[in-house]
Design a protein around this motif. Structure first.
Motif, mmCIF file in Angstrom:
data_model
loop_
_atom_site.group_PDB
_atom_site.id
_atom_site.type_symbol
_atom_site.label_atom_id
_atom_site.label_comp_id
_atom_site.label_asym_id
_atom_site.label_seq_id
_atom_site.Cartn_x
_atom_site.Cartn_y
_atom_site.Cartn_z
ATOM 1 N N GLY A 170 -7.295 -44.088 -16.000
ATOM 2 C CA GLY A 170 -5.434 -44.266 -16.946
ATOM 3 C C GLY A 170 -5.258 -42.826 -17.060
ATOM 4 O O GLY A 170 -4.601 -42.892 -17.912
ATOM 5 N N ILE A 171 -6.452 -42.123 -17.454
ATOM 6 C CA ILE A 171 -6.743 -40.946 -18.648
ATOM 7 C C ILE A 171 -5.446 -39.546 -18.247
ATOM 8 O O ILE A 171 -6.146 -38.880 -17.085
ATOM 9 N N LYS A 172 -4.554 -39.325 -18.372
ATOM 10 C CA LYS A 172 -4.017 -38.652 -18.169
ATOM 11 C C LYS A 172 -4.018 -37.247 -19.006
ATOM 12 O O LYS A 172 -4.141 -37.649 -20.507
ATOM 13 N N VAL A 173 -3.974 -36.353 -18.597
ATOM 14 C CA VAL A 173 -4.250 -34.963 -19.571
ATOM 15 C C VAL A 173 -3.290 -34.753 -20.943
ATOM 16 O O VAL A 173 -3.841 -34.782 -21.756
ATOM 17 N N ASN A 203 -16.854 -29.600 -32.899
ATOM 18 C CA ASN A 203 -15.738 -28.689 -33.041
ATOM 19 C C ASN A 203 -15.003 -29.371 -33.471
ATOM 20 O O ASN A 203 -14.948 -30.692 -32.138
ATOM 21 N N PRO A 204 -14.501 -29.755 -34.338
ATOM 22 C CA PRO A 204 -12.992 -31.338 -34.640
ATOM 23 C C PRO A 204 -12.640 -31.154 -33.588
ATOM 24 O O PRO A 204 -11.682 -32.438 -33.464
ATOM 25 N N THR A 205 -11.842 -30.146 -33.281
ATOM 26 C CA THR A 205 -10.696 -30.461 -32.077
ATOM 27 C C THR A 205 -11.505 -31.471 -30.982
ATOM 28 O O THR A 205 -11.182 -32.072 -29.912
ATOM 29 N N ARG A 206 -12.592 -30.336 -29.782
ATOM 30 C CA ARG A 206 -12.910 -31.308 -28.863
ATOM 31 C C ARG A 206 -13.552 -32.657 -29.420
ATOM 32 O O ARG A 206 -13.816 -33.835 -28.954
ATOM 33 N N LEU A 207 -13.951 -32.493 -30.759
ATOM 34 C CA LEU A 207 -14.424 -34.567 -30.963
ATOM 35 C C LEU A 207 -13.039 -35.434 -31.050
ATOM 36 O O LEU A 207 -13.368 -36.459 -30.739
ATOM 37 N N LEU A 208 -12.212 -34.918 -31.546
ATOM 38 C CA LEU A 208 -10.955 -35.686 -31.491
ATOM 39 C C LEU A 208 -10.126 -35.799 -30.078
ATOM 40 O O LEU A 208 -9.889 -37.312 -29.699
ATOM 41 N N LEU A 209 -10.477 -34.850 -29.362
ATOM 42 C CA LEU A 209 -10.279 -35.174 -27.538
ATOM 43 C C LEU A 209 -10.855 -36.268 -27.443
ATOM 44 O O LEU A 209 -9.989 -37.509 -26.399
ATOM 45 N N LEU A 210 -12.320 -35.866 -27.513
ATOM 46 C CA LEU A 210 -12.903 -37.257 -27.095
ATOM 47 C C LEU A 210 -12.578 -38.274 -27.274
ATOM 48 O O LEU A 210 -12.947 -39.707 -26.772
ATOM 49 N N GLU A 211 -12.601 -38.567 -28.793
ATOM 50 C CA GLU A 211 -11.911 -40.124 -29.780
ATOM 51 C C GLU A 211 -10.986 -39.834 -29.144
ATOM 52 O O GLU A 211 -11.024 -41.855 -28.102
ATOM 53 N N GLN A 212 -9.829 -39.881 -28.676
ATOM 54 C CA GLN A 212 -8.569 -40.175 -28.198
ATOM 55 C C GLN A 212 -8.821 -40.436 -26.723
ATOM 56 O O GLN A 212 -8.032 -41.468 -26.325
ATOM 57 N N ALA A 220 -1.276 -34.598 -25.836
ATOM 58 C CA ALA A 220 -0.305 -35.437 -27.548
ATOM 59 C C ALA A 220 -0.798 -36.054 -28.148
ATOM 60 O O ALA A 220 -0.387 -35.981 -29.111
ATOM 61 N N ARG A 221 -1.702 -37.660 -27.361
ATOM 62 C CA ARG A 221 -2.381 -38.137 -28.576
ATOM 63 C C ARG A 221 -3.352 -37.378 -29.721
ATOM 64 O O ARG A 221 -2.989 -37.994 -30.824
ATOM 65 N N ALA A 222 -4.146 -36.584 -29.296
ATOM 66 C CA ALA A 222 -4.904 -35.949 -30.228
ATOM 67 C C ALA A 222 -3.781 -34.797 -31.498
ATOM 68 O O ALA A 222 -4.470 -33.973 -31.656
ATOM 69 N N GLY A 223 -2.425 -34.434 -30.460
ATOM 70 C CA GLY A 223 -2.046 -33.718 -31.854
ATOM 71 C C GLY A 223 -2.319 -32.386 -30.970
ATOM 72 O O GLY A 223 -2.565 -31.215 -31.762
ATOM 73 N N VAL A 224 -2.616 -32.193 -29.978
ATOM 74 C CA VAL A 224 -2.883 -30.436 -29.298
ATOM 75 C C VAL A 224 -2.375 -30.338 -28.279
ATOM 76 O O VAL A 224 -1.737 -30.949 -27.693
ATOM 77 N N ASN A 225 -2.267 -28.848 -28.008
ATOM 78 C CA ASN A 225 -1.719 -28.596 -26.703
ATOM 79 C C ASN A 225 -2.688 -28.299 -25.734
ATOM 80 O O ASN A 225 -3.688 -27.467 -25.609
ATOM 81 N N LEU A 226 -2.110 -28.198 -24.275
ATOM 82 C CA LEU A 226 -2.845 -28.359 -23.121
ATOM 83 C C LEU A 226 -4.347 -27.284 -23.129
ATOM 84 O O LEU A 226 -4.871 -27.262 -22.686
ATOM 85 N N GLY A 227 -4.073 -26.620 -23.389
ATOM 86 C CA GLY A 227 -4.194 -24.850 -23.149
ATOM 87 C C GLY A 227 -6.093 -25.003 -24.585
ATOM 88 O O GLY A 227 -7.006 -24.653 -23.614
ATOM 89 N N PHE A 239 -7.113 -28.562 -24.867
ATOM 90 C CA PHE A 239 -7.677 -29.109 -23.504
ATOM 91 C C PHE A 239 -8.625 -28.272 -22.700
ATOM 92 O O PHE A 239 -9.893 -28.344 -22.969
ATOM 93 N N VAL A 240 -8.060 -27.278 -21.857
ATOM 94 C CA VAL A 240 -8.909 -26.560 -20.840
ATOM 95 C C VAL A 240 -10.374 -25.449 -21.305
ATOM 96 O O VAL A 240 -10.710 -25.577 -21.041
ATOM 97 N N TYR A 241 -10.189 -25.010 -23.166
ATOM 98 C CA TYR A 241 -10.775 -24.086 -23.474
ATOM 99 C C TYR A 241 -12.094 -25.368 -23.447
ATOM 100 O O TYR A 241 -13.079 -24.936 -23.874
ATOM 101 N N HIS A 242 -12.279 -26.487 -24.539
ATOM 102 C CA HIS A 242 -13.193 -27.124 -24.593
ATOM 103 C C HIS A 242 -13.882 -28.183 -23.392
ATOM 104 O O HIS A 242 -15.011 -27.672 -23.348
ATOM 105 N N PHE A 243 -13.271 -28.359 -22.478
ATOM 106 C CA PHE A 243 -13.214 -28.877 -21.415
ATOM 107 C C PHE A 243 -13.541 -28.073 -19.617
ATOM 108 O O PHE A 243 -13.835 -28.722 -18.861
ATOM 109 N N GLY A 244 -12.535 -27.656 -19.993
ATOM 110 C CA GLY A 244 -11.587 -26.424 -18.584
ATOM 111 C C GLY A 244 -10.934 -27.996 -17.656
ATOM 112 O O GLY A 244 -10.182 -27.121 -17.015
#
Length: 70
Positions: free
Chosen positions: A26-29, A5-14, A34-41, A43-48
């Motif tokens: 140092g990684i804060k959700v 999934n592109p959003t999941r890959l973007l989050l992993l890349e960031q 914000a860096r990935a340009g996605v909302n917190l929801g 993040f939770v959807y893809h990783f829990g």
């Protein structure tokens, strides 16, 4: 869950970029989302949660390292 999934890959890349800058601790959700340009929801959807994200990020790092070494 689709690991391509592109959003999941973007989050992993960031996440990898943040890890390089600040280390795993140092990684804060919120900053990651914000860096990935996605909302917190998203993040939770893809990783829990943060721990599951870090587990997957570490597994990806180990896999990449293993491929480069062998």
């Amino acid at each position: 869950m689709n690991t391509q999934n592109p959003t999941r890959l973007l989050l992993l890349e960031q996440g990898l970029r943040l890890c390089r800058e600040k280390g795993l601790r140092g990684i804060k959700v919120r900053e990651l989302a914000a860096r990935a340009g996605v909302n917190l929801g998203s993040f939770v959807y893809h990783f829990g949660n943060r721990e599951q994200f870090l587990d997957e990020l570490q597994a990806n790092l180990a896999s990449t390292f293993s491929r480069r070494v062998t």
